[in-house]
Design a protein around this motif. Structure first.
Motif: not given
Length: 128
Positions: A35-53
């Motif tokens: 999956g892809w995750f992102r973290q902006a300054p001062g924020k928690e890391r969050e899930e953007v998108s994920c893909i199964s096997s």
């Protein structure tokens, strides 16, 4: 041990597009949920998108609208992609890819802390 390396980040104007890549080395890529995750300054890391096997994909509600973000994987190339369109300043963050050795299908209820392998991240900045 799976190693992940992201690329493709950079500076883009609002409304522009970027395609992120995440290349894996080590064990076979096929049996991992990734999956892809992102973290902006001062924020928690969050899930953007994920893909199964097996290729089932899900994207968070905000970014799935109008096909803004699309995740895909090419197991032959051991590579994960994230196509990002219509970018906004709110998308500015460090984007990470991550993987976990789970072969389940959607809905992929995997918590962030369950992902075992992480890349170093790539910066995406959306600004005029």
């Amino acid at each position: 041990q799976l190693q992940l390396v992201e690329s493709g980040g950079g500076l883009v104007q609002p409304g522009g597009s970027l395609r992120l890549s995440c290349t894996a080395s080590g064990p076979t890529f096929d049996y991992y949920a990734i999956g892809w995750f992102r973290q902006a300054p001062g924020k928690e890391r969050e899930e953007v998108s994920c893909i199964s096997s097996d290729g089932g994909a899900k994207t968070n509600d905000a970014d799935s609208a109008k096909g803004r973000f699309t995740i895909s994987r090419d197991n032959a190339k051991n590579t994960l992609y994230l196509q990002m369109n219509s970018l906004k300043p709110a998308h500015t963050a460090v984007y990470y890819c991550a993987a976990v050795a789970r072969s389940e299908s959607l809905p992929l209820n995997i918590a962030i802390y369950e992902y075992d392998y992480w890349g170093q991240g790539t910066q995406v900045t959306v600004s005029s």
